[in-house]
Write a protein that holds these residues in place. Sequence first.
Motif, PDB file in Angstrom:
ATOM      1  N   VAL A 189     -46.656 -57.386 -13.794  1.00  0.00           N
ATOM      2  CA  VAL A 189     -45.783 -58.438 -13.303  1.00  0.00           C
ATOM      3  C   VAL A 189     -44.345 -57.976 -13.118  1.00  0.00           C
ATOM      4  N   SER A 190     -43.988 -56.786 -13.625  1.00  0.00           N
ATOM      5  CA  SER A 190     -42.635 -56.288 -13.429  1.00  0.00           C
ATOM      6  C   SER A 190     -42.627 -55.259 -12.311  1.00  0.00           C
ATOM      7  N   PRO A 191     -41.605 -55.252 -11.479  1.00  0.00           N
ATOM      8  CA  PRO A 191     -41.582 -54.363 -10.320  1.00  0.00           C
ATOM      9  C   PRO A 191     -41.268 -52.926 -10.717  1.00  0.00           C
ATOM     10  N   PRO A 192     -41.616 -51.968  -9.865  1.00  0.00           N
ATOM     11  CA  PRO A 192     -41.248 -50.584 -10.116  1.00  0.00           C
ATOM     12  C   PRO A 192     -39.750 -50.399  -9.900  1.00  0.00           C
ATOM     13  N   ARG A 241     -46.235 -46.709 -17.732  1.00  0.00           N
ATOM     14  CA  ARG A 241     -46.756 -47.833 -16.942  1.00  0.00           C
ATOM     15  C   ARG A 241     -47.847 -47.375 -15.987  1.00  0.00           C
ATOM     16  N   VAL A 242     -47.685 -46.182 -15.422  1.00  0.00           N
ATOM     17  CA  VAL A 242     -48.728 -45.640 -14.541  1.00  0.00           C
ATOM     18  C   VAL A 242     -50.006 -45.437 -15.330  1.00  0.00           C
ATOM     19  N   ALA A 272     -56.785 -48.722  -5.965  1.00  0.00           N
ATOM     20  CA  ALA A 272     -56.411 -48.523  -4.567  1.00  0.00           C
ATOM     21  C   ALA A 272     -57.485 -48.974  -3.600  1.00  0.00           C
ATOM     22  N   VAL A 273     -58.623 -49.457  -4.095  1.00  0.00           N
ATOM     23  CA  VAL A 273     -59.681 -49.909  -3.199  1.00  0.00           C
ATOM     24  C   VAL A 273     -59.216 -51.186  -2.513  1.00  0.00           C
ATOM     25  N   ALA A 274     -58.930 -51.093  -1.234  1.00  0.00           N
ATOM     26  CA  ALA A 274     -58.399 -52.239  -0.492  1.00  0.00           C
ATOM     27  C   ALA A 274     -58.998 -52.250   0.896  1.00  0.00           C
ATOM     28  N   ALA A 275     -58.972 -53.420   1.509  1.00  0.00           N
ATOM     29  CA  ALA A 275     -59.517 -53.540   2.863  1.00  0.00           C
ATOM     30  C   ALA A 275     -58.727 -52.685   3.832  1.00  0.00           C
ATOM     31  N   LEU A 291     -47.115 -45.521  -6.932  1.00  0.00           N
ATOM     32  CA  LEU A 291     -48.355 -45.979  -7.559  1.00  0.00           C
ATOM     33  C   LEU A 291     -48.204 -47.398  -8.095  1.00  0.00           C
ATOM     34  N   LEU A 292     -47.067 -47.682  -8.680  1.00  0.00           N
ATOM     35  CA  LEU A 292     -46.852 -48.992  -9.285  1.00  0.00           C
ATOM     36  C   LEU A 292     -46.466 -50.057  -8.267  1.00  0.00           C
ATOM     37  N   ASP A 293     -45.819 -49.642  -7.202  1.00  0.00           N
ATOM     38  CA  ASP A 293     -45.304 -50.600  -6.237  1.00  0.00           C
ATOM     39  C   ASP A 293     -46.397 -51.329  -5.471  1.00  0.00           C
TER      40      ASP A 293
END
Length: 367
Positions: free
Chosen positions: A24-27, A73-74, A83-86, A166-168
Motif C-alpha cells: 500500500v506504500s509507493p516506491p 520490500r522487494v 508480473a503475470v498480467a494480461a 519492481l515495486l512500482d
Amino acid sequence: MTPMVVSLLLFASLTALLLMAPRVSPPPLLVRPDDKPPAAAAAAAGVAAAVAASGGGAAGVGEGAEDLALFRRVTLDAGEGSAVAAAPKVAFLFLTNSDLTFAPLWERFFAGHAHRFNVYVHADPAATLLLPPTPSFRGRFVAAKPTRRGDPSLIAAARRLLAAALLDDPANAYFALLSQHCVPLRAFPRLYATLFPPTAPHHHRLPSYIEVLTGEPQMPARYVARGDDAMLPEVPFERFRVGSQFFTLARRHAVLVVRERRLWRKFREPCLPDSQDACYPEEHYFPTLLDMADPAGVARYTLTSVNWTGSVDGHPHTYAATEVSPRLIADLRRPNTSTHEHMFARKFAPDCLAPLMDIADTVIFKD
C-alpha cells in the motif's frame, strides 16, 4: 475470549499489517514540481568530487537504511509471479549523470503505448540536468546516490532502479537498463513483439538479454583487480564472466539481482590502487551472477548495440551528428552473434538528436 486467544489475534493482525505495508506504500519515486531530481547533498557531492579528483576507487559501496528498506520490500512483495498480467509492461531504466538529451526521441518511441511501459531515472545527484524531461520522464526520478564509472556505485544504482520498478508496477515484466547516450533502433511494437512472442504463453519464464562472455584477454587482470584471492571462494576464476552493463532482464532475474547479497559483497569491494585500469565491476557482476544462478535462462547477448572499434580510454566509439544516416541505423540493428536484431544503440553525442529526429519516422520507427 481468553487472553491467549486475544494475544494470538493481535499478533496475527500486526503480522498482516507488516506484510501488507509494502503493497500500500509507493516506491521511492521523486515527484517534484520542477520535474527534476533533487540537488546533491553537500556531503555526497563533496565525496563524489574528492573520489573523482583522486582517481581512486570507492572504499566499498555502502547501502543506507533507505536502500536496505527498499530491497527488503522487494523481498517481501515483488516475487516473479506478480508480473503475470494480461498486458505485461517494459520498464525502461535510465542511468544518467548528465542531461537526458534524447528524451524527445524516446518520447516519440513511447507515443501511443502508455499502457505497455514505465520509465525510471537514476540521476547522479552531483550532476545538474539542464534539459527538462518530456512527459514520460516527468516525476520518474528514483532516490539516487553518486555514481562513478568503473566503480560498484553503478551496480548499486542499477539495483535501486530495479527495486523501484519492481515495486512500482507488478505488470513490469522486463527491465531495460539504458544510459543517457542510448537511442532506440526500432519502433516500440517491434521491441514488444521480440520480448513477448505470441507463441510464448508464460512470459515470466522468457530469457534475459544480457551479454555473457568468457575467455576474453582482459579477464585475468580484472579478476585479480581486488587482490589475487579476493573473489574466492564465491567466484572462482572459471566462473568469472564479462559483458555489457546494459541489459534487458526478465522479472525473475531482476528480483534475483535485488535480493542477492553473496556475490555483491565481493564485487562491491574497491580495487587495488594499481589496478584501476582493470576495475570495471559493472561489466562483471551481472553476467557472473546470472550465469552462475540461471545459465539456461539467459540469452547471453545484449539487445543494445555498441561499437568498440577505436575505443578511447575504455569508452566505446561515440557517434557524431555527421555519422547519423539510414545506413548507420541498418548497421547497428544487425545482430553480432544472435538471431535477434539490436533494439537499442549507444554511444551517441548530444548533437545527434536533430539528425536522429529527422529520420525517426521514415527510418528508425518504420518497420
